[in-house]
Scaffold this active site. Structure first.
Site, PDB file in Angstrom:
ATOM      1  N   ASP A  86     -22.886   8.510 -82.212  1.00  0.00           N
ATOM      2  CA  ASP A  86     -23.151   7.088 -81.959  1.00  0.00           C
ATOM      3  C   ASP A  86     -23.874   6.919 -80.624  1.00  0.00           C
ATOM      4  OD1 ASP A  86     -22.871   4.607 -83.038  1.00  0.00           O
ATOM      5  OD2 ASP A  86     -20.717   4.419 -82.657  1.00  0.00           O
ATOM      6  N   LYS A 116     -26.453   7.247 -84.823  1.00  0.00           N
ATOM      7  CA  LYS A 116     -26.254   5.890 -85.354  1.00  0.00           C
ATOM      8  C   LYS A 116     -26.517   4.928 -84.214  1.00  0.00           C
ATOM      9  CE  LYS A 116     -21.969   3.959 -86.120  1.00  0.00           C
ATOM     10  NZ  LYS A 116     -22.048   2.784 -85.243  1.00  0.00           N
ATOM     11  N   GLU A 185     -20.470  -3.613 -90.923  1.00  0.00           N
ATOM     12  CA  GLU A 185     -19.109  -3.873 -90.428  1.00  0.00           C
ATOM     13  C   GLU A 185     -18.785  -5.358 -90.511  1.00  0.00           C
ATOM     14  OE1 GLU A 185     -18.168  -2.030 -86.681  1.00  0.00           O
ATOM     15  OE2 GLU A 185     -16.265  -3.111 -86.496  1.00  0.00           O
TER      16      GLU A 185
END
Ligand code: KIV
Length: 277
Positions: A86, A116, A185
């Site tokens: 991430d 990501k 999300e």
């Protein structure tokens, strides 16, 4: 470890065949090993480590060095799972050059398979540059924790038609910019289902319903090791914290009362040698 390393083509094939993709976060060597051993398709070294491993109040303070440190441990413990690192807050926003350089570090210095990053249409120019440099990118839309303050807190996104349409457009723009997968999300399941249907690339949901191509959860939530709060979308499969506290309490008591170590834990000395002492 049997099996082969999971690739982006494998993930795409799963979507094409209607098979679900599994993702779990991991931040250290032993956890990465467990996640890999059960055959998880993908392992995310999420910047959620800032909260669940480092005790920060949000993911905002997490640094590149902290991410790389944890990514290295995870890739050392992983054989087959596809590892995503991430990109932390401000590692890809300052300039495209800096973003490409930082993305490259996840592969070169930590052995990750991809990165990501959070954001919709507004980050497409950054995505294009990173992908052009040879680093696969997974996007993250909806509730983007790094910019939760801008979103006025940790809230479900895309609840009205206009913001839902923006999410759909972001997903399409990101696919066009070259991301190989999108994490969604905290968005309504209908919106996630529409995005999943309209995109060719896989989608992974967290609080986005069951129509996504795959699911991700944070390891500490799944095993009951993060007790500060539990979001609605979390399913806790085991509650380890009380069990660990019980074990530690028992150890402490046994040390204090002198029942640990027992005879089975002690290294005895040869009697002849003992006499010479
Ligand atoms: O940081 C993280 O763990 C994440 C997941 C919640 C998707 O971004």
């Amino acid at each position: 470890m049997p099996g082969k390393k999971i690739t982006i083509s494998d993930l795409q094939e799963k979507k094409n065949k209607g098979e679900k993709i599994t993702m779990m976060t991991a931040y250290d060597y032993p956890t990465a090993g467990l996640v890999d051993q059960v055959g998880m398709d993908t392992t995310l070294v999420g910047d959620s480590l800032g909260m669940v491993m480092l005790g920060y109040n949000s993911t905002v303070p997490v640094t590149m060095e902290e991410m790389l440190h944890h990514c290295r441990a995870v890739t050392r413990g992983t054989k087959n799972s596809f590892v995503l690192g991430d990109m932390p807050f401000m590692s890809y926003q300052v300039s495209v050059e800096k973003a490409v350089e930082n993305a490259g570090r996840f592969m070169k210095e930590a052995g990750c398979d991809s990165v990501k990053l959070e954001g919709g249409s507004e980050v497409c120019h950054v995505v294009r540059a990173i992908v052009d440099a040879g680093v696969p990118v997974c996007a993250h839309i909806g509730l983007t924790p790094q910019t939760a303050t801008k979103l006025s807190g940790f809230r479900v996104q895309g609840k009205d038609a206009e913001s839902a349409r923006e999410l759909v457009q972001s997903a399409k723009d990101l696919e066009e910019a070259g991301v190989f997968m999108i994490v969604m999300e905290c968005i309504p399941d209908l919106v996630a289902a529409k995005i999943t249907k309209e995109l060719n690339i896989p989608t992974i949901g967290i609080g986005a319903g069951k129509e996504c191509d795959g699911q991700v959860l944070v390891y500490h939530d799944v095993v009951g090791l993060f007790e500060r709060f539990t979001p609605k979308f979390v399913k806790r499969y085991v509650n380890l914290a009380p069990q660990i506290r019980d074990a530690l309490t028992q150890y402490k008591e046994e040390v204090e009362e002198g029942t640990f170590p027992g005879p089975e834990h002690i290294f005895a000395m040869n009697e002849e040698e003992a006499k010479k002492l």
